[in-house]
Design an enzyme around this catalytic site. Sequence first.
Site, short mmCIF file in Angstrom:
data_model
loop_
_atom_site.label_atom_id
_atom_site.label_comp_id
_atom_site.label_asym_id
_atom_site.label_seq_id
_atom_site.Cartn_x
_atom_site.Cartn_y
_atom_site.Cartn_z
N SER A 1 -15.61 -34.45 3.77
CA SER A 1 -16.29 -36.02 3.91
C SER A 1 -16.90 -36.29 4.71
CB SER A 1 -15.22 -36.69 2.87
OG SER A 1 -15.90 -37.65 2.30
N GLU B 1 -21.95 -30.02 -0.15
CA GLU B 1 -21.33 -30.81 -1.57
C GLU B 1 -21.46 -32.13 -1.15
OE1 GLU B 1 -18.06 -32.48 -1.31
OE2 GLU B 1 -17.84 -32.42 0.90
N HIS C 1 -14.80 -32.11 -2.83
CA HIS C 1 -13.98 -33.17 -3.46
C HIS C 1 -13.41 -32.99 -4.65
CE1 HIS C 1 -16.41 -35.56 -0.33
NE2 HIS C 1 -15.58 -36.48 -0.35
#
Length: 320
Positions: free
Chosen positions: A128, A225, A290
Amino acid sequence: MAGATGADPATQVPALTRPPRLRPGARVAVVAPSGPIPEDRLQAGLDILRGWELDPVVAPHVLDTHPRLGYLAGADEDRARDLTEAWCDPDVSAVFCARGGYGAQRMVDLVDWAALRAAGPKVLVGYSDITALHEAFATRLGLATLHGPMIAAAAFLQDPHTRESLRATLFEPETVRTIATATAGALAPGRARGVTLGGCVSLLAAELGTPHARPSARGGLLLLEDVGEEPYRLDRILTQLLRSGRLDGVAGIGLGSWEECGPYEEVRAVLADRLGGLGVPVVERMGFGHEASAPTVPFGIPGVLDAEAGTLTLEVPALS
């Protein structure tokens, strides 16, 4: 194979130094480069690490919250100092990030990179917002890192498959040389060899124009992502990467999860429109990121991306 095979090797994404794998009894540090962490979730994550026969230590400012900006885990200088001191502790073999959120970009230039380089290779784990650190470790230290779960994140605490993928990568990396999911398949056909890099696509776009940013993903296997980015925003992010030249010469692209980004068919249409014309293999729905049961993927490791098989096969284990 697809990819920029005729390009000057000096301009391509290089393979990076692999840190040593972990052994039972290893001391590991936990830092919070980005957002604040609830103490109960931190303690639960520490208990899991102890169950792996690791000896976790917590950096001094991990439970801090910025006095005015509540989305930050304390002051930028304190978060940078925690990372520097944890990495430079000769007894520490790995540094785990407690959570993502936002804030790594604010502290990355405050880290003492010369001291980290002198301390030698160790394992860095996170994803992230930690994408900013993955890029910095690659460009400033030449060090491979792990795109894996944060220890205070719900996926790590609640999902056994996510935990096991990370545990195996840390202790038995030769057992997880092939990354595949039942859902993976070709968005664009082909097979390519290159060195892995990537992370949250929004963070990669935010790196453009900053000190030490990579000029391109030439010759690399770019793994992308994100979370919470609507299709039109993903379009804007990918368009920015295309216009900047960041995707010039990329060998292949692997796509992970797109949680809270809208209906997947809408997201898929954007991905196909923006990436399908590059003339390289693109694999979709590879699961990293995620979503639940996300595999840990290493950055800086040579591998082969096979779109028809829906696999990424590492040529060497993620850790030495």
